[in-house]
Design an enzyme around this catalytic site. Structure first.
Site, PDB file in Angstrom:
ATOM      1  N   GLY A  87       0.834  -1.192   0.000  1.00 60.42           N
ATOM      2  CA  GLY A  87       0.000   0.000   0.000  1.00 60.42           C
ATOM      3  C   GLY A  87       0.869   1.242   0.000  1.00 60.42           C
ATOM      4  N   GLY A  89       2.815   3.655   1.373  1.00 65.47           N
ATOM      5  CA  GLY A  89       3.434   3.835   2.677  1.00 65.47           C
ATOM      6  C   GLY A  89       4.102   5.179   2.871  1.00 65.47           C
ATOM      7  N   ARG A  90       4.402   5.875   1.764  1.00 64.02           N
ATOM      8  CA  ARG A  90       4.998   7.215   1.884  1.00 64.02           C
ATOM      9  C   ARG A  90       4.494   8.124   0.769  1.00 64.02           C
ATOM     10  NH1 ARG A  90      11.296   7.011  -0.073  1.00 64.02           N
ATOM     11  NH2 ARG A  90      11.124   5.435  -1.701  1.00 64.02           N
ATOM     12  N   LYS A 110       5.323  11.265  -3.274  1.00 67.35           N
ATOM     13  CA  LYS A 110       6.335  10.359  -2.743  1.00 67.35           C
ATOM     14  C   LYS A 110       7.077  11.135  -1.657  1.00 67.35           C
ATOM     15  CE  LYS A 110       9.972   7.249  -4.485  1.00 67.35           C
ATOM     16  NZ  LYS A 110      10.696   6.844  -5.731  1.00 67.35           N
ATOM     17  N   ASP A 122       9.349   5.850   7.938  1.00 64.27           N
ATOM     18  CA  ASP A 122       9.096   7.247   8.304  1.00 64.27           C
ATOM     19  C   ASP A 122       8.255   8.003   7.278  1.00 64.27           C
ATOM     20  OD1 ASP A 122      10.876   7.743   6.217  1.00 64.27           O
ATOM     21  OD2 ASP A 122      12.528   8.377   7.525  1.00 64.27           O
ATOM     22  N   ARG A 176       4.226  13.694  -8.527  1.00 64.82           N
ATOM     23  CA  ARG A 176       4.317  13.220  -9.912  1.00 64.82           C
ATOM     24  C   ARG A 176       2.962  13.313 -10.595  1.00 64.82           C
ATOM     25  NH1 ARG A 176       4.586   7.731  -7.424  1.00 64.82           N
ATOM     26  NH2 ARG A 176       6.858   7.734  -7.594  1.00 64.82           N
ATOM     27  N   ASP A 248       3.622  -4.273  -7.855  1.00 68.57           N
ATOM     28  CA  ASP A 248       3.066  -3.020  -7.354  1.00 68.57           C
ATOM     29  C   ASP A 248       3.679  -1.811  -8.039  1.00 68.57           C
ATOM     30  OD1 ASP A 248       5.284  -4.074  -5.644  1.00 68.57           O
ATOM     31  OD2 ASP A 248       5.208  -2.065  -4.798  1.00 68.57           O
TER      32      ASP A 248
END
Length: 462
Positions: A87, A89-90, A110, A122, A176, A248
């Site tokens: 998924g 995550g950042r 991102k 993090d 992006r 992914d």
């Protein structure tokens, strides 16, 4: 000038594919890069730097768009091992809008902070990672590869610790612009959950917004096979190694995106890998077409939850043939020649010649010198690489090239082709650019490289 046309389709769909999240509150927002050409296509180029930083550094919602960011849910095969703990995550989907061609586009991020899918990370992006992605997307676009566009890069003032590079290091958030962030792994997750209803709704959504000529689910899969065969062919013709071709990181629209440990070939090396952790060479340069095929197989397997397998298998089996056809077209485009009915003599002569040219810059140099085909003979034989254009492999290539007409002779009049060398983006160049930024906060080489790549894009016009 294009009009800003917000169209947050995914947020309005009610499909359970995402989680609302909040962006990180960064200590600083220093604008380092804004892609005004991409922004102009979406009606955002008139934003002041202050407004730009507010939207793409603080993530204040764009007018009439998503009220909050959405972290997308997906699974995926990572180095062919299934991982259900993925998924966004950042990153997250920040907004959706129409471009000047009417296409639905995503603004995704991102390094924008932690989400429910951060898995203890993090949620941040190193500034070096952002710099590398901006350069990658610019060069790939110049070389005719379907790719996301780096829209914005903002330094965020945090000190990040990473185990694979000198730490602490500077931080950034990247935005992006992409046709879609819906991935093969989005379908793998739904298959894993046995959620047929959501998968049907997702197929309807993708057909309506991205593949409108598809009549049904097998037709959708056929369109995705075609788009990704083209993508793989363009990577190979560009001498590009993605590095992490997990499911992914494969898009339903056939766009290349999410650039971590990428490389461009300095010379032809079939076994060249971009990721230091790819010990088995699974995603090596020459294995990329097979990897895309394998990933398409996982997508097709997921779709059997809601449709018969027979038409999916039939579409899947056409992928090698489609790749071969697309690769021939990609090579001809890179050489600025008109393709023939049978391009096999040219293609079979190309690789022995590339194999014999084992020196830095020779991969890109060959395409540069012979851009225009036989019309560029005198230019090629006066290039710094001319001494290598000899021997049996070269003679075979040159004989095959004689059968082709130049596609667009006017391109050779561009001043860029008066220079002795092509534009490249080899790892040493990237490291030199980064060293200037890291050691002296000197961004001049970065901006100069982007200007040079833009000139290259206009000259090639692929």
């Amino acid at each position: 000038m294009s009009e800003y046309l917000p169209d947050p389709r995914l947020a309005q769909s009610t499909l359970p594919l995402y989680d609302p999240v909040k962006a990180a509150d960064f200590p600083q927002t220093i604008l380092r890069y804004r892609n005004d050409r991409a922004a102009a296509s979406a009606g955002l180029d008139t934003l002041t730097d202050e407004a730009w930083t507010s939207h793409f550094g603080r993530f204040r919602p764009l007018p009439d768009n998503q009220p909050e960011p959405l972290a997308l849910r997906y699974h995926g095969h990572q180095f062919r091992h299934y991982n259900p703990d993925l998924g966004d995550g950042r990153g997250f989907l920040f907004a959706q809008l129409r471009d000047d061609q009417g296409r639905l586009l995503d603004l995704g991020t991102k390094g924008s902070g932690q989400t429910p899918w951060s898995r203890g990370g993090d949620g941040r992006l190193t500034l070096k990672g952002g710099v590398r992605e901006v350069l990658a997307t610019a060069m790939l676009e110049a070389l005719g590869v379907p790719t996301s566009k780096s829209f914005s890069l903002i330094e965020t003032g945090e000190a990040l610790h990473r185990g694979d590079e000198p730490s602490p290091t500077r931080s950034a958030v990247l935005t992006r612009l992409s046709h879609s962030h819906l991935r093969f792994g989005t379908f793998e997750r739904l298959a894993w959950l046995n959620d047929a209803d959501t998968m049907r709704g997702l197929c309807d959504f993708i057909i309506a917004n991205y593949h409108p000529t598809a009549q049904d689910i097998p037709g959708l899969f056929d369109a995705v096979v075609s788009a990704n065969a083209k993508l793989a062919a363009r990577w190979m013709a560009a001498g590009f190694i993605h590095g992490v071709l997990n499911t992914d990181n494969m898009s339903m629209t056939g766009e290349s995106f999410d650039y971590g440990p990428y490389r461009f070939l300095p010379w032809y090396q079939p076994g060249f890998t971009a990721a230091y952790f790819d010990h088995a060479g699974l995603y090596a340069y020459a294995r990329q077409p097979d990897t895309v095929l394998w990933n398409l197989g996982q997508l097709g397997r997921s779709l059997t939850l809601i449709t018969d397998s027979e038409p999916l298998v039939a579409a899947f089996n056409t992928c090698p043939e489609r790749y071969d056809a697309e690769f021939a077209l990609a090579v001809c485009a890179r050489l600025n020649i008109l393709p023939l009915t049978d391009n096999q003599p040219l293609l079979t002569s190309l690789f022995p010649l590339l194999s014999s040219l084992a020196y830095d810059g020779s991969f890109e140099g060959l395409f540069y010198d012979w851009f225009g085909g036989k019309l560029s003979h005198n230019r090629a034989m006066a290039s710094p690489r001319a001494e290598h254009y000899t021997g049996e492999a070269f003679t075979t290539f040159r004989t095959a090239l004689e059968a082709y007409e130049t596609a667009d002779p006017a391109k050779l009049d561009h001043p860029r082709f008066k220079k002795p060398n092509p534009e490249t983006l080899l790892i040493d160049e990237i490291e030199t650019i980064w060293a200037d930024i890291a050691e002296r906060d000197d961004w001049s080489a970065f901006y100069a490289k982007l200007d040079a790549i833009e000139t290259w894009r206009r000259a090639l016009n692929l």
